[in-house]
Design an enzyme around this catalytic site. Structure first.
Site, PDB file in Angstrom:
ATOM      1  N   SER A  56     -18.681  -6.521 -33.764  1.00 33.20           N
ATOM      2  CA  SER A  56     -18.233  -6.064 -35.080  1.00 33.20           C
ATOM      3  C   SER A  56     -19.403  -5.539 -35.910  1.00 33.20           C
ATOM      4  CB  SER A  56     -17.550  -7.218 -35.830  1.00 33.20           C
ATOM      5  OG  SER A  56     -18.513  -8.149 -36.292  1.00 33.20           O
ATOM      6  N   ASP A  69     -12.978 -13.942 -28.629  1.00 32.90           N
ATOM      7  CA  ASP A  69     -13.785 -14.896 -29.407  1.00 32.90           C
ATOM      8  C   ASP A  69     -13.973 -16.214 -28.657  1.00 32.90           C
ATOM      9  OD1 ASP A  69     -15.256 -15.691 -31.598  1.00 32.90           O
ATOM     10  OD2 ASP A  69     -13.516 -16.267 -32.804  1.00 32.90           O
ATOM     11  N   HIS A  95     -21.820 -15.297 -23.489  1.00 29.50           N
ATOM     12  CA  HIS A  95     -21.488 -13.867 -23.524  1.00 29.50           C
ATOM     13  C   HIS A  95     -21.442 -13.302 -22.097  1.00 29.50           C
ATOM     14  CE1 HIS A  95     -21.636 -13.907 -27.804  1.00 29.50           C
ATOM     15  NE2 HIS A  95     -22.938 -14.063 -27.898  1.00 29.50           N
ATOM     16  N   ARG A 128     -26.216 -11.258 -36.819  1.00 32.55           N
ATOM     17  CA  ARG A 128     -26.592 -12.414 -35.976  1.00 32.55           C
ATOM     18  C   ARG A 128     -28.085 -12.352 -35.637  1.00 32.55           C
ATOM     19  NH1 ARG A 128     -21.610 -14.107 -32.011  1.00 32.55           N
ATOM     20  NH2 ARG A 128     -19.985 -14.015 -33.616  1.00 32.55           N
ATOM     21  N   ASN A 139     -17.169 -17.222 -27.116  1.00 29.40           N
ATOM     22  CA  ASN A 139     -18.241 -17.252 -26.111  1.00 29.40           C
ATOM     23  C   ASN A 139     -19.307 -18.290 -26.462  1.00 29.40           C
ATOM     24  OD1 ASN A 139     -16.940 -15.063 -25.035  1.00 29.40           O
ATOM     25  ND2 ASN A 139     -18.509 -13.560 -25.584  1.00 29.40           N
ATOM     26  N   GLY A 140     -19.682 -18.326 -27.740  1.00 31.06           N
ATOM     27  CA  GLY A 140     -20.731 -19.241 -28.185  1.00 31.06           C
ATOM     28  C   GLY A 140     -20.305 -20.691 -27.984  1.00 31.06           C
ATOM     29  N   ASN A 189     -21.380  -8.384 -36.905  1.00 33.49           N
ATOM     30  CA  ASN A 189     -22.163  -9.071 -35.868  1.00 33.49           C
ATOM     31  C   ASN A 189     -23.627  -8.613 -35.834  1.00 33.49           C
ATOM     32  OD1 ASN A 189     -19.387  -9.217 -33.479  1.00 33.49           O
ATOM     33  ND2 ASN A 189     -20.035 -10.783 -34.929  1.00 33.49           N
TER      34      ASN A 189
HETATM   35  C1  IPE Z   1     -14.903 -11.244 -34.205  1.00 34.34           C
HETATM   36  O1  IPE Z   1     -15.410 -12.493 -33.909  1.00 34.34           O
HETATM   37  C2  IPE Z   1     -15.740 -10.180 -33.567  1.00 34.34           C
HETATM   38  C3  IPE Z   1     -15.642 -10.091 -32.114  1.00 34.34           C
HETATM   39  C4  IPE Z   1     -14.913 -10.841 -31.324  1.00 34.34           C
HETATM   40  C5  IPE Z   1     -16.427  -9.037 -31.525  1.00 34.34           C
HETATM   41  P1  IPE Z   1     -16.442 -13.250 -34.861  1.00 34.34           P
HETATM   42  O2  IPE Z   1     -16.802 -14.506 -34.170  1.00 34.34           O
HETATM   43  O3  IPE Z   1     -17.554 -12.348 -35.227  1.00 34.34           O
HETATM   44  O4  IPE Z   1     -15.559 -13.523 -36.166  1.00 34.34           O
HETATM   45  P2  IPE Z   1     -15.655 -14.671 -37.269  1.00 34.34           P
HETATM   46  O5  IPE Z   1     -17.065 -14.660 -37.758  1.00 34.34           O
HETATM   47  O6  IPE Z   1     -15.302 -15.965 -36.599  1.00 34.34           O
HETATM   48  O7  IPE Z   1     -14.640 -14.292 -38.299  1.00 34.34           O
HETATM   49  C1  IPE Z   2     -17.271 -13.578 -29.421  1.00 36.43           C
HETATM   50  O1  IPE Z   2     -17.776 -14.878 -29.246  1.00 36.43           O
HETATM   51  C2  IPE Z   2     -18.261 -12.526 -29.025  1.00 36.43           C
HETATM   52  C3  IPE Z   2     -18.842 -11.781 -30.154  1.00 36.43           C
HETATM   53  C4  IPE Z   2     -18.520 -11.923 -31.410  1.00 36.43           C
HETATM   54  C5  IPE Z   2     -19.854 -10.799 -29.824  1.00 36.43           C
HETATM   55  P1  IPE Z   2     -18.650 -15.573 -30.361  1.00 36.43           P
HETATM   56  O2  IPE Z   2     -20.075 -15.275 -30.096  1.00 36.43           O
HETATM   57  O3  IPE Z   2     -18.168 -15.232 -31.715  1.00 36.43           O
HETATM   58  O4  IPE Z   2     -18.356 -17.111 -30.025  1.00 36.43           O
HETATM   59  P2  IPE Z   2     -18.148 -18.288 -31.079  1.00 36.43           P
HETATM   60  O5  IPE Z   2     -17.047 -17.864 -32.007  1.00 36.43           O
HETATM   61  O6  IPE Z   2     -19.452 -18.490 -31.777  1.00 36.43           O
HETATM   62  O7  IPE Z   2     -17.758 -19.453 -30.210  1.00 36.43           O
HETATM   63 MG    MG Z   3     -16.777 -16.066 -32.953  1.00 38.62          MG
END
Ligand code: IPE
Ligand code: IPE
Ligand code: MG
Length: 256
Positions: free
Chosen positions: A82, A37, A54, A88, A39-40, A85
């Site tokens: 997930s 978790d 990502h 999104r 990346n964003g 996901n």
């Molecule tokens: C969990 O992270 C899913 C993955 C890392 C693939 P999310 O970013 O989707 O989870 P929440 O929304 O913070 O619970």
């Molecule tokens: C995890 O990083 C990757 C996936 C869930 C696919 P995020 O995309 O959830 O990154 P944040 O939580 O928004 O920083």
């Molecule tokens: Mg996340």
């Protein structure tokens, strides 16, 4: 970083080999799972697009997988996408699918050279054809490999997994724990010992709900794109300090 040309500076190399020898000297977890978790947020703090986060995160996947194999883990399970996901924005979902396809193309040789067996858990039938074809191709090619099992959780949800397992178990007999477990997508993998989540969030987000019953949890502040070899070793070292009791008393565990 992460590519074949990456050479760590001497001090970093020393730290890595020191940490490797330290974790190898104690009992390793058999099965480690990671909620990758952050990346964003990694991208946003740099004024870059989430997709770039990502992309950098896929470099961490390479480094961590290589290190897990090197130290001799039996199983590494990575939460890559997930069930939730899918909600999104289309652009982000599309980019993630594209990155996944690129990852499978570029890692195929490394997976085969290291005798890694690729496995997936989740509703992979929902993935686009160009991803499914690559997954199936690497999965089939690596099926006979006897090294670490690398499991990618794709379109995965723990509740979804338990529901389908309960339905499958009910078709053949009474729904008891062993029968249900035999129908989980993780059937055949070693029990989950260690669950790591990056990025400072302290929740399970629908990952391995059943399997986490007695897993040790390690939450780290590091964002996934910054999580590399030494971070994996640090999480394992943390695990190695813990006393697992499985409901028993400390005295029972230490005398056993
Ligand atoms: C969990 O992270 C899913 C993955 C890392 C693939 P999310 O970013 O989707 O989870 P929440 O929304 O913070 O619970
Ligand atoms: C995890 O990083 C990757 C996936 C869930 C696919 P995020 O995309 O959830 O990154 P944040 O939580 O928004 O920083
Ligand atoms: Mg996340």
């Amino acid at each position: 970083m992460g590519g074949a040309c990456y050479k760590p500076p001497v001090a970093e190399m020393d730290l890595l080999s020191w940490m490797e020898s330290r974790v190898r000297a104690r009992t390793l977890p058999r099965h480690v799972a990671i909620i990758m978790d952050g990346n964003g947020r990694w991208a946003e703090t740099r004024g870059r697009s989430r997709v770039e986060g990502h992309r950098e995160g896929s470099r961490s996947v390479r480094s961590v997988t290589r290190e897990a194999r090197k130290i001799g883990l039996e199983a590494l399970t990575l939460y890559a996408f997930s069930s939730q996901n899918w909600g999104r924005p289309d652009e982000e979902v599309g980019a993630l699918m594209q990155l996944l396809a690129e990852y499978l193309d570029s890692e195929r040789a490394e997976i085969m050279d290291n005798r890694i067996r690729l496995h997936t858990i989740g509703e992979t039938g929902r993935l686009p054809g160009f991803v499914r074809e690559r997954l199936e191709s690497v999965r089939a090619a690596s099926a006979g490999n006897d090294g670490m099992v690398l499991t990618l959780a794709l379109s995965y949800g723990g509740q979804e997994e338990i529901v389908q397992a309960a339905q499958a178990a009910a078709r053949v007999g009474p729904v008891e724990a062993d029968a249900l477990e035999a129908h989980l997508w993780t059937a055949g993998l070693p029990p989950l010992d260690l669950l790591v989540r990056t990025s400072g969030e302290r929740r399970i987000s629908n990952f391995l709900l059943w399997q986490a019953a007695y897993a040790e949890m390690v939450f780290v502040e590091t964002l996934w794109p910054d999580f590399r070899e030494t971070d994996l070793l640090g999480a394992i070292a943390d695990f190695q300090q813990r006393e697992r009791r499985f409901g028993l008393t400390a005295a029972q565990v230490t005398s056993g």
